[in-house]
Design a protein around this motif. Structure first.
Motif, PDB file in Angstrom:
ATOM      1  N   LEU A 232     -12.407  56.103  26.887  1.00  0.00           N
ATOM      2  CA  LEU A 232     -11.875  54.809  26.447  1.00  0.00           C
ATOM      3  C   LEU A 232     -12.567  54.374  25.168  1.00  0.00           C
ATOM      4  CD1 LEU A 232     -11.832  52.769  29.807  1.00  0.00           C
ATOM      5  CD2 LEU A 232      -9.889  53.883  28.670  1.00  0.00           C
ATOM      6  N   THR A 233     -11.797  53.797  24.259  1.00  0.00           N
ATOM      7  CA  THR A 233     -12.403  53.154  23.095  1.00  0.00           C
ATOM      8  C   THR A 233     -12.873  51.769  23.505  1.00  0.00           C
ATOM      9  OG1 THR A 233     -10.363  52.093  22.410  1.00  0.00           O
ATOM     10  CG2 THR A 233     -10.746  54.330  21.579  1.00  0.00           C
ATOM     11  N   ASP A 234     -13.637  51.129  22.632  1.00  0.00           N
ATOM     12  CA  ASP A 234     -14.067  49.761  22.950  1.00  0.00           C
ATOM     13  C   ASP A 234     -12.858  48.832  23.089  1.00  0.00           C
ATOM     14  OD1 ASP A 234     -13.510  49.946  20.228  1.00  0.00           O
ATOM     15  OD2 ASP A 234     -14.965  48.403  19.681  1.00  0.00           O
ATOM     16  N   ILE A 235     -11.826  49.074  22.290  1.00  0.00           N
ATOM     17  CA  ILE A 235     -10.606  48.245  22.354  1.00  0.00           C
ATOM     18  C   ILE A 235      -9.946  48.400  23.728  1.00  0.00           C
ATOM     19  CG2 ILE A 235      -8.273  47.932  21.384  1.00  0.00           C
ATOM     20  CD1 ILE A 235     -10.544  47.092  19.487  1.00  0.00           C
ATOM     21  N   GLU A 236      -9.845  49.633  24.163  1.00  0.00           N
ATOM     22  CA  GLU A 236      -9.212  49.885  25.464  1.00  0.00           C
ATOM     23  C   GLU A 236     -10.048  49.311  26.612  1.00  0.00           C
ATOM     24  OE1 GLU A 236      -6.960  53.971  24.019  1.00  0.00           O
ATOM     25  OE2 GLU A 236      -8.979  54.049  24.897  1.00  0.00           O
ATOM     26  N   PHE A 237     -11.360  49.393  26.444  1.00  0.00           N
ATOM     27  CA  PHE A 237     -12.232  48.818  27.472  1.00  0.00           C
ATOM     28  C   PHE A 237     -12.029  47.298  27.538  1.00  0.00           C
ATOM     29  CE2 PHE A 237     -16.206  46.765  28.715  1.00  0.00           C
ATOM     30  CZ  PHE A 237     -16.397  47.344  29.957  1.00  0.00           C
TER      31      PHE A 237
ATOM     32  N   LYS B 158     -20.093  52.774  18.952  1.00  0.00           N
ATOM     33  CA  LYS B 158     -19.821  53.208  17.573  1.00  0.00           C
ATOM     34  C   LYS B 158     -20.959  54.076  17.042  1.00  0.00           C
ATOM     35  CE  LYS B 158     -16.580  49.725  16.017  1.00  0.00           C
ATOM     36  NZ  LYS B 158     -16.555  48.477  16.774  1.00  0.00           N
ATOM     37  N   ASP B 159     -22.193  53.694  17.390  1.00  0.00           N
ATOM     38  CA  ASP B 159     -23.360  54.430  16.901  1.00  0.00           C
ATOM     39  C   ASP B 159     -24.422  54.442  17.997  1.00  0.00           C
ATOM     40  OD1 ASP B 159     -25.567  55.465  15.699  1.00  0.00           O
ATOM     41  OD2 ASP B 159     -25.817  53.844  14.234  1.00  0.00           O
ATOM     42  N   PRO B 160     -24.504  55.558  18.743  1.00  0.00           N
ATOM     43  CA  PRO B 160     -25.443  55.616  19.875  1.00  0.00           C
ATOM     44  C   PRO B 160     -26.893  55.417  19.459  1.00  0.00           C
ATOM     45  CG  PRO B 160     -23.872  57.427  19.966  1.00  0.00           C
ATOM     46  CD  PRO B 160     -23.682  56.770  18.639  1.00  0.00           C
ATOM     47  N   ASP B 161     -27.222  55.626  18.172  1.00  0.00           N
ATOM     48  CA  ASP B 161     -28.615  55.511  17.738  1.00  0.00           C
ATOM     49  C   ASP B 161     -28.976  54.123  17.239  1.00  0.00           C
ATOM     50  OD1 ASP B 161     -29.057  58.174  18.333  1.00  0.00           O
ATOM     51  OD2 ASP B 161     -28.219  58.806  16.383  1.00  0.00           O
ATOM     52  N   THR B 162     -28.010  53.218  17.268  1.00  0.00           N
ATOM     53  CA  THR B 162     -28.308  51.900  16.699  1.00  0.00           C
ATOM     54  C   THR B 162     -29.409  51.199  17.477  1.00  0.00           C
ATOM     55  OG1 THR B 162     -27.368  49.828  15.939  1.00  0.00           O
ATOM     56  CG2 THR B 162     -26.577  50.634  18.044  1.00  0.00           C
ATOM     57  N   LYS B 163     -30.240  50.482  16.739  1.00  0.00           N
ATOM     58  CA  LYS B 163     -31.316  49.703  17.374  1.00  0.00           C
ATOM     59  C   LYS B 163     -31.178  48.224  16.998  1.00  0.00           C
ATOM     60  CE  LYS B 163     -33.823  53.131  19.145  1.00  0.00           C
ATOM     61  NZ  LYS B 163     -32.849  54.211  18.922  1.00  0.00           N
TER      62      LYS B 163
ATOM     63  N   VAL C 101     -22.236  38.826  25.298  1.00  0.00           N
ATOM     64  CA  VAL C 101     -23.363  39.242  24.442  1.00  0.00           C
ATOM     65  C   VAL C 101     -23.607  40.741  24.622  1.00  0.00           C
ATOM     66  CG1 VAL C 101     -25.817  38.918  23.958  1.00  0.00           C
ATOM     67  CG2 VAL C 101     -24.393  36.943  24.600  1.00  0.00           C
ATOM     68  N   GLU C 102     -23.643  41.149  25.871  1.00  0.00           N
ATOM     69  CA  GLU C 102     -23.886  42.581  26.139  1.00  0.00           C
ATOM     70  C   GLU C 102     -22.676  43.420  25.724  1.00  0.00           C
ATOM     71  OE1 GLU C 102     -25.805  40.361  28.011  1.00  0.00           O
ATOM     72  OE2 GLU C 102     -27.264  41.389  26.735  1.00  0.00           O
ATOM     73  N   LEU C 103     -21.485  42.850  25.830  1.00  0.00           N
ATOM     74  CA  LEU C 103     -20.299  43.586  25.381  1.00  0.00           C
ATOM     75  C   LEU C 103     -20.414  43.900  23.890  1.00  0.00           C
ATOM     76  CD1 LEU C 103     -17.461  44.757  25.761  1.00  0.00           C
ATOM     77  CD2 LEU C 103     -16.536  42.451  25.385  1.00  0.00           C
ATOM     78  N   ALA C 104     -20.908  42.923  23.123  1.00  0.00           N
ATOM     79  CA  ALA C 104     -21.079  43.164  21.684  1.00  0.00           C
ATOM     80  C   ALA C 104     -22.058  44.311  21.452  1.00  0.00           C
ATOM     81  CB  ALA C 104     -21.556  41.885  21.007  1.00  0.00           C
ATOM     82  N   SER C 105     -23.125  44.325  22.242  1.00  0.00           N
ATOM     83  CA  SER C 105     -24.125  45.401  22.086  1.00  0.00           C
ATOM     84  C   SER C 105     -23.538  46.748  22.503  1.00  0.00           C
ATOM     85  CB  SER C 105     -25.360  45.080  22.936  1.00  0.00           C
ATOM     86  OG  SER C 105     -25.904  43.843  22.532  1.00  0.00           O
ATOM     87  N   LEU C 106     -22.772  46.730  23.609  1.00  0.00           N
ATOM     88  CA  LEU C 106     -22.143  47.978  24.058  1.00  0.00           C
ATOM     89  C   LEU C 106     -21.211  48.539  22.984  1.00  0.00           C
ATOM     90  CD1 LEU C 106     -21.284  47.158  27.790  1.00  0.00           C
ATOM     91  CD2 LEU C 106     -22.829  48.971  26.978  1.00  0.00           C
ATOM     92  N   ARG C 107     -20.488  47.680  22.330  1.00  0.00           N
ATOM     93  CA  ARG C 107     -19.556  48.147  21.281  1.00  0.00           C
ATOM     94  C   ARG C 107     -20.330  48.806  20.143  1.00  0.00           C
ATOM     95  NH1 ARG C 107     -15.177  43.733  19.655  1.00  0.00           N
ATOM     96  NH2 ARG C 107     -14.050  45.599  18.954  1.00  0.00           N
TER      97      ARG C 107
END
Lengths: 287, 425
Positions: free
Chosen positions: B129-134, B85-90, B75-81
């Protein structure tokens, strides 16, 4: 081969044999089928029967019983013990103790061989009268260190038939396992066929279930032995002693097959005339 | 080996009013368990610092987490991704797998939780690292936890070769790796690496006799055209058909609600034959696949076809064990078509390859015994009838099934390297 070849005269020599060194010799003049039969009346052995009391049907055809003896003939025994990795220290001690019980109950003329199996099937001691050597071999038993650690039960039973086939005496295989076969190469059905060609009686003892159709039950029932499930390895000693006692109470019945086909499987029926008794004997023989 | 279902209660409903605001009208807002975000932050650090293939602090720590804790990381991985992609996302929707019965939901992180997630995402970024690489690195970590940290999940394990009992363990990290792998879809461009990772991990499982149907099915489901995976699937079904496996399952009482995906022996062998045939259609040069296929053909009573396969296998085989297997199975195939002279020849050839092996001698002895040749039967056994108190040299037959996994160490090393290598951007 299921059949032994001997003459009536030789049988009497066999019956009075008292030391292991006196191996009987056999002529090839006439083919004789030998059947070990346990006769009980409400669980108690019946001891007073003669050849004429027995009725033997070979493939449904009545046969002339030539010989029936309740004499205590020397035994030839293979003790085949599972030493796979599931045998822990406690079970191993029970195994050794059960083996000692067999040795304690043998007589000077009897012979015994010790065989162990895990993945490997090993003859630990060849057929021998009870000696210090076989006691030492039994005391020195260790669980297999082979990895991954299988149980070659079928292969072990086959090797036991070869050990016993070297000796023409009264043959008993006592096999103990705590599981099922996991690593045999030989197919159970083919080893069963080999057993059917022998005079061997097999008693199987297991802490695992021995359902109908399992190799051990099949081989025990085919040879007129028994498949005994025990609750734990602690019950090995009484189980082994019971087997020996029962085996010594068997009649040796023989006949020369007549009016039956010369090859293939011959189903046998062994009965006692005019008596309501139970008879346990091999299911048949292969020619 | 069948896996046990692990239930997970993932989300609790939001009751406090201090959450970072949701942006989608009408979505039910849920909050996270107390430790979830902090655990995700620690997990991220472990993924970033873990040395592939090492039983390090990351493996030790993650191996101690519960099933729910591990699963909730997704769940948190989805949020981290989303933050990467967009640091300002809420807006943080609950991943579909974790939605409750009432449909789509939104996570209402507290401000503190949100800040923790943002700084965690920053640490990933700082490692370029990209999210894919992570995610690829996370797969390596959880694979290592499964392999080195005993994190294989609850398993049914045979005892005494006759009963099975549940071997309760911590979280099923193989299941976690598969979920992570699902996140790397075709667009991620890591299919070849993932297929290779599936091959390496299933090979490792075979080497230690863990038969994980879910893992194999996931691999085949995604990489149907992979010859190596089809071969490993064939080996799995061949193993599941064995009398030992079947007897163990038949005599076992499984916990309520637990089922094993193991079919009747005939069906398992049929499936094994189909997988091995497909593997060979994809790559006909595989000696191992041909050996296993030939053996399975004998078991399903197609002796003539088995003889052909095993003859071909014998010519392809290079390693001594492969050549030995080809010969003993060829012997069995010849027996099944009643060509006993050819069977004897094959067994004798096998005996020359491994002179101390028991199988060829037992087989030759049994052939003689069946034909009434008592002397030949005894003579074929040779020293097997001699008294001994020493363990013999191992017969390769004893390790036939785990032999599919004999290249596991090299394959795992390579798979780890591939997944931890950043692709050029």
């Amino acid at each position: 081969m299921t059949t032994l070849r001997f003459t009536a005269g030789i049988v009497s020599v066999l019956a009075i044999a008292s030391v292991a060194a006196q191996q009987p010799t056999f002529s090839t003049r006439r083919e004789t089928v030998r059947v070990d039969a346990l006769v009980t009346d409400r669980g108690r052995p019946v001891r007073d029967l003669r050849a004429g009391d027995f009725e033997v049907l070979d493939s449904g055809v009545p046969q002339q019983v030539e010989f029936a003896s309740f004499e205590e003939l020397p035994l030839t025994i293979v003790l085949a013990l599972d030493v796979s990795t599931s045998i822990d220290a406690e079970r191993l001690e029970h195994l050794r103790d059960g083996g000692r019980a067999v040795l304690e109950n043998l007589r000077p003329a009897d012979q015994v061989s010790l065989l162990t199996f895990a993945d490997a099937v090993l003859v630990r001691e060849r057929l021998t009268p009870v000696t210090a050597r076989i006691r030492t071999a039994l005391d020195g038993l260790q669980p297999s260190r082979q990895s991954p650690g299988g149980t070659a039960l079928v292969d072990a039973c086959f090797l036991a038939t070869r050990v016993l086939d070297e000796d023409p005496g009264r043959s008993l295989l006592i096999v103990f396992t705590d599981g099922v076969d996991t690593s045999s190469w030989l197919r159970a059905s083919r080893v069963l066929d080999v057993v059917k060609r022998s005079n061997l009686v097999v008693y199987a003892v297991s802490t695992a279930a021995l359902p109908k159709g399992s190799f051990l039950r099949d081989v025990a029932e085919t040879t007129g032995g028994d498949a005994i499930q025990i609750r734990s390895s602690a019950a090995l000693r009484p189980a082994f002693v019971r087997i020996l006692d029962e085996f010594r109470l068997r009649y040796l019945v023989s006949f020369s097959p007549a009016n039956v086909r010369s090859t293939g499987w011959h189903p046998l029926t062994v009965r006692v005339k005019d008596r309501k008794v139970d008879v346990k004997a091999r299911a048949g023989y292969m020619r | 080996m069948g896996r046990l279902a692990v239930a997970a209660c993932v989300l609790t409903f939001l009751t406090a009013g201090t959450a970072v605001a949701g942006q989608q009208v009408g979505l039910r807002i849920v909050n996270r368990p107390d430790r979830a975000v902090n655990l995700a932050a620690r997990w991220t650090d472990y993924v970033l610092t873990h040395t592939a293939g090492a039983s390090d602090a990351a493996v030790t720590a993650v191996a101690g987490w519960s099933s729910d804790e591990v699963r909730n990381l997704l769940v948190e991985l989805a949020s981290l991704r989303l933050i990467l992609k967009d640091p300002d996302t809420k807006f943080f929707p609950v991943p579909v797998d974790f939605e409750g019965k009432n449909g789509p939901q939104e996570i209402g992180y507290t401000r503190g939780e949100h800040a923790t997630l943002v700084s965690t995402a920053d640490r990933i970024k700082r490692q370029r690292l990209t999210d894919i690489e992570f995610i690829a690195r996370a797969i390596v970590l959880h694979s290592d936890v499964a392999i080195l940290g005993n994190g294989t999940g609850n398993m049914l394990r045979t005892r005494d070769g006759s009963r099975m009992e549940v071997d309760f363990r911590q979280a099923d990290h193989w299941s976690m790796t598969r979920r992570l792998a699902q996140l790397l879809d075709r667009k991620a461009g890591r299919d070849a690496d993932l297929a290779f990772w599936y091959q390496a991990t299933i090979t490792w499982m075979a080497s230690v006799e863990i038969w994980n149907t879910a893992h194999v099915e996931a691999a085949i489901g995604r990489f149907d055209e992979d010859a190596a995976l089809q071969f490993l699937a064939g080996c799995l079904h061949e193993k599941l058909a064995t009398p030992a496996t079947q007897a163990a399952i038949a005599s076992s009482r499984l916990p309520p609600g637990v089922t094993l995906r193991v079919d009747a022996p005939a069906n398992e062998l049929k499936e094994a034959a189909a997988r091995l045939r497909r593997s060979l259609a994809l790559d006909s040069r595989q000696a191992d696949a041909r050996i296993h296929y030939g053996r399975v053909l004998t078991l399903i009573e197609r002796g003539s076809a088995a003889v052909e396969e095993l003859r071909a296998a014998a010519t392809l085989a290079k390693e001594p064990e492969q050549r030995y297997y080809a010969q003993i199975f060829l012997g069995a195939a010849f027996e099944s078509v009643n060509d006993l002279d050819a069977a004897r020849t094959a067994y004798r050839t096998a005996a020359t390859l491994f002179p101390e092996a028991q199988v060829p001698r037992l087989a030759l002895s049994q052939l003689s015994a069946a034909s009434g040749d008592r002397a030949g039967s005894v003579s074929a056994l040779g020293t097997l009838l001699s008294a001994t108190d020493r363990e013999p040299q191992p017969d390769p037959w004893w390790s036939y099934y785990p032999s599919c996994g004999r290249h596991a160490p090299e394959l795992l090393d390579q798979a780890r390297r591939r997944l931890t290598t950043s692709h050029a951007r």
